[in-house]
Scaffold this active site. Structure first.
Site, PDB file in Angstrom:
ATOM      1  N   SER A 124       0.834  -1.207   0.000  1.00  0.00           N
ATOM      2  CA  SER A 124       0.000   0.000   0.000  1.00  0.00           C
ATOM      3  C   SER A 124       0.869   1.257   0.000  1.00  0.00           C
ATOM      4  O   SER A 124       1.995   1.253   0.530  1.00  0.00           O
ATOM      5  CB  SER A 124      -0.866  -0.051   1.262  1.00  0.00           C
ATOM      6  OG  SER A 124      -1.216   1.220   1.679  1.00  0.00           O
ATOM      7  N   TYR A 148      -1.449   0.446  10.213  1.00  0.00           N
ATOM      8  CA  TYR A 148      -1.720  -0.317   8.987  1.00  0.00           C
ATOM      9  C   TYR A 148      -0.498  -0.260   8.060  1.00  0.00           C
ATOM     10  O   TYR A 148      -0.014  -1.291   7.582  1.00  0.00           O
ATOM     11  CB  TYR A 148      -2.962   0.250   8.282  1.00  0.00           C
ATOM     12  CG  TYR A 148      -3.156  -0.271   6.877  1.00  0.00           C
ATOM     13  CD1 TYR A 148      -3.522  -1.590   6.648  1.00  0.00           C
ATOM     14  CD2 TYR A 148      -2.969   0.563   5.764  1.00  0.00           C
ATOM     15  CE1 TYR A 148      -3.696  -2.079   5.354  1.00  0.00           C
ATOM     16  CE2 TYR A 148      -3.140   0.089   4.479  1.00  0.00           C
ATOM     17  CZ  TYR A 148      -3.501  -1.226   4.271  1.00  0.00           C
ATOM     18  OH  TYR A 148      -3.663  -1.704   2.986  1.00  0.00           O
ATOM     19  N   LYS A 152       2.119  -3.293   6.800  1.00  0.00           N
ATOM     20  CA  LYS A 152       2.429  -3.607   5.396  1.00  0.00           C
ATOM     21  C   LYS A 152       3.940  -3.559   5.151  1.00  0.00           C
ATOM     22  O   LYS A 152       4.497  -4.380   4.432  1.00  0.00           O
ATOM     23  CB  LYS A 152       1.726  -2.615   4.466  1.00  0.00           C
ATOM     24  CG  LYS A 152       0.243  -2.866   4.329  1.00  0.00           C
ATOM     25  CD  LYS A 152      -0.022  -4.127   3.549  1.00  0.00           C
ATOM     26  CE  LYS A 152      -1.484  -4.434   3.395  1.00  0.00           C
ATOM     27  NZ  LYS A 152      -1.735  -5.737   2.792  1.00  0.00           N
ATOM     28  N   GLY A 289      -3.841  10.299  10.802  1.00  0.00           N
ATOM     29  CA  GLY A 289      -3.107   9.417   9.889  1.00  0.00           C
ATOM     30  C   GLY A 289      -3.440   9.608   8.425  1.00  0.00           C
ATOM     31  O   GLY A 289      -3.049   8.796   7.598  1.00  0.00           O
TER      32      GLY A 289
HETATM   33  P1  NAD Z   1     -10.951  -6.729   1.434  1.00  0.00           P
HETATM   34  O1  NAD Z   1     -11.099  -6.554   2.903  1.00  0.00           O
HETATM   35  O2  NAD Z   1     -12.130  -6.484   0.575  1.00  0.00           O
HETATM   36  O3  NAD Z   1     -10.405  -8.187   1.114  1.00  0.00           O
HETATM   37  C1  NAD Z   1      -9.515  -8.872   1.956  1.00  0.00           C
HETATM   38  C2  NAD Z   1     -10.026 -10.299   2.082  1.00  0.00           C
HETATM   39  O4  NAD Z   1      -9.115 -10.994   2.936  1.00  0.00           O
HETATM   40  C3  NAD Z   1     -11.414 -10.404   2.697  1.00  0.00           C
HETATM   41  O5  NAD Z   1     -12.213 -11.249   1.886  1.00  0.00           O
HETATM   42  C4  NAD Z   1     -11.166 -11.038   4.069  1.00  0.00           C
HETATM   43  O6  NAD Z   1     -12.228 -11.881   4.459  1.00  0.00           O
HETATM   44  C5  NAD Z   1      -9.872 -11.792   3.843  1.00  0.00           C
HETATM   45  N1  NAD Z   1      -9.023 -11.953   5.028  1.00  0.00           N
HETATM   46  C6  NAD Z   1      -8.667 -11.019   5.917  1.00  0.00           C
HETATM   47  N2  NAD Z   1      -7.839 -11.554   6.844  1.00  0.00           N
HETATM   48  C7  NAD Z   1      -7.673 -12.856   6.498  1.00  0.00           C
HETATM   49  C8  NAD Z   1      -6.916 -13.932   7.036  1.00  0.00           C
HETATM   50  N3  NAD Z   1      -6.180 -13.783   8.134  1.00  0.00           N
HETATM   51  N4  NAD Z   1      -6.973 -15.141   6.431  1.00  0.00           N
HETATM   52  C9  NAD Z   1      -7.726 -15.322   5.312  1.00  0.00           C
HETATM   53  N5  NAD Z   1      -8.453 -14.333   4.758  1.00  0.00           N
HETATM   54  C10 NAD Z   1      -8.417 -13.113   5.328  1.00  0.00           C
HETATM   55  O7  NAD Z   1      -9.725  -5.820   0.983  1.00  0.00           O
HETATM   56  P2  NAD Z   1      -9.301  -5.370  -0.482  1.00  0.00           P
HETATM   57  O8  NAD Z   1      -9.737  -3.953  -0.663  1.00  0.00           O
HETATM   58  O9  NAD Z   1      -9.691  -6.386  -1.464  1.00  0.00           O
HETATM   59  O10 NAD Z   1      -7.728  -5.345  -0.301  1.00  0.00           O
HETATM   60  C11 NAD Z   1      -6.922  -6.454  -0.632  1.00  0.00           C
HETATM   61  C12 NAD Z   1      -5.499  -6.172  -0.191  1.00  0.00           C
HETATM   62  O11 NAD Z   1      -5.046  -4.981  -0.804  1.00  0.00           O
HETATM   63  C13 NAD Z   1      -5.339  -5.976   1.302  1.00  0.00           C
HETATM   64  O12 NAD Z   1      -4.153  -6.600   1.717  1.00  0.00           O
HETATM   65  C14 NAD Z   1      -5.240  -4.478   1.457  1.00  0.00           C
HETATM   66  O13 NAD Z   1      -4.477  -4.116   2.588  1.00  0.00           O
HETATM   67  C15 NAD Z   1      -4.537  -4.089   0.178  1.00  0.00           C
HETATM   68  N6  NAD Z   1      -4.834  -2.704  -0.224  1.00  0.00           N
HETATM   69  C16 NAD Z   1      -6.132  -2.338  -0.416  1.00  0.00           C
HETATM   70  C17 NAD Z   1      -6.412  -1.016  -0.756  1.00  0.00           C
HETATM   71  C18 NAD Z   1      -7.844  -0.549  -0.945  1.00  0.00           C
HETATM   72  O14 NAD Z   1      -8.089   0.669  -0.953  1.00  0.00           O
HETATM   73  N7  NAD Z   1      -8.810  -1.414  -1.128  1.00  0.00           N
HETATM   74  C19 NAD Z   1      -5.365  -0.073  -0.896  1.00  0.00           C
HETATM   75  C20 NAD Z   1      -4.065  -0.508  -0.698  1.00  0.00           C
HETATM   76  C21 NAD Z   1      -3.803  -1.833  -0.376  1.00  0.00           C
END
Ligand code: NAD
Length: 325
Positions: A124, A148, A152, A289
């Site tokens: 991120s 957070y 990461k 933040g």
């Molecule tokens: P999301 O919350 O929609 O999806 C994450 C999924 O991971 C969910 O389905 C959740 O049930 C599952 N999960 C969480 N912890 C878990 C665990 N310990 N074991 C198994 N499954 C688990 O999030 P997203 O928006 O799809 O983001 C995906 C990734 O991208 C994340 O790592 C997030 O930090 C990163 N990210 C997202 C954004 C954003 O704005 N959406 C921005 C930067 C980075």
């Protein structure tokens, strides 16, 4: 080829699964459903007209994970599972260190045990903090200003370490900026992530409540925070290009953004145009933040992956609203 998406029923994972299923790959999804619903599996299968193998599990036990990886002959792991709410991470920091950093370590240990050696990791923009000049490059200062971002950054370091210890281990780290938009069917939308601008806006529109803008006193052209928004399809195409790149090359970190910054008010004005009406809004205090301005340099990913963002802000807003309008 067998590909595993951790967190594959979440917002980004589900879009990635649909895209990967267009190729000959077999897609496996591991998700603990902590931030998603099992209905997404059906929706992915409906859109792709293919079956996926779903494993309901979390990442805490490396022995179980190792068995899953071996049994399913996984070639590459897309590691998306994790917790993602910046604001929540201030009052539940250990949830973030545990779910994001510790469980990434468990996944890496499982990959080591089962000799699975390719990972594409969802990092991120929050790893950068506020010291960098905008148009942030991948070698900018890494000083997160929220737990957070720290979680990461720790995960990134664990991945990089594994590649130093084990020569055949390859990684690509994708530092996402601000993904927005959904699949036009509406079947992959994200109802649970109220910390992010678009799900938050959609919820407010549904409830007929004003959209809250956090801070109007930032040092920006209109006082609201500026971010680098990236269309979900462009973000997903960066993963597909990364997968191809990983086979021939080794170990890269890429920013995934458009390289342009838009303020919250600019985003809302674009939504106003798409909706053909004015969204009611209310200004409230800044969130802890949240830096004033963040946008990236995407020169590295353009050069090395020949990747280009194809969608503009209006496209992103249209895609975001598809489900309800
Ligand atoms: P999301 O919350 O929609 O999806 C994450 C999924 O991971 C969910 O389905 C959740 O049930 C599952 N999960 C969480 N912890 C878990 C665990 N310990 N074991 C198994 N499954 C688990 O999030 P997203 O928006 O799809 O983001 C995906 C990734 O991208 C994340 O790592 C997030 O930090 C990163 N990210 C997202 C954004 C954003 O704005 N959406 C921005 C930067 C980075």
């Amino acid at each position: 080829m067998n590909l595993l998406i951790t967190g594959g029923l979440g917002y980004i994972g589900a879009h990635l699964a649909v895209e990967l299923l267009k190729s000959n790959a077999n897609v496996f999804i591991l998700d603990d459903l902590s931030n998603s619903k099992i209905q997404k599996k059906k929706n992915i299968e409906k859109l792709s007209k293919k079956k996926i193998k779903f494993i309901k599990n979390d990442l805490s036990n490396y022995k179980i994970l190792s068995k899953i990886l071996k049994k399913n002959k996984i070639h590459t792991v897309f590691h998306l599972a994790g917790s993602k709410a910046v604001n929540e991470s201030f009052f539940k920091p250990y949830k973030y260190y545990l779910n994001n950093s510790f469980k990434t370590m468990q996944l890496l240990r499982a990959m080591h045990e089962s000799d699975v050696n390719n990972i594409i990791f969802s990092s991120s923009a929050t790893v950068y903090g506020v010291k960098n000049k905008n148009g942030i490059k991948e070698d900018g200062y890494l000083e997160p200003i929220n737990p957070y971002g720290t979680s990461k950054l720790i995960s990134e370091k664990l991945i990089i370490d594994q590649s130093k210890i084990k020569k055949k281990f390859n990684y690509i780290i994708l530092r996402y900026f601000n993904p927005i938009g959904y699949h036009p069917s509406g079947l992959l939308s994200d109802d649970k992530s109220n910390d992010n601008l678009v799900p938050n806006l959609i919820n407010k529109l549904r409830l007929k409540k004003p959209f809250l803008i956090y801070g109007r006193d930032y040092d920006t052209k209109d006082g609201t925070a500026i971010r680098d928004y990236i269309h979900i399809n462009d973000l997903i195409s960066a993963h597909v290009s990364s997968l191809k790149y990983l086979y021939k090359n080794k170990n890269e970190i890429f920013n995934v953004g458009t390289g342009k910054g838009y303020s919250v008010l600019e985003i809302l004005k674009t939504f106003d145009k798409v909706l053909n009406r004015k969204i009611t809004k209310k200004f409230v205090k800044r969130r802890k933040g949240d830096p004033a301005i963040i946008y990236c340099s995407n020169l590295r990913i353009k050069k090395k992956l020949n990747w280009r963002p194809m969608h503009n802000l209006k496209d992103m807003c249209k895609y975001a609203l598809n489900k309800i309008y």
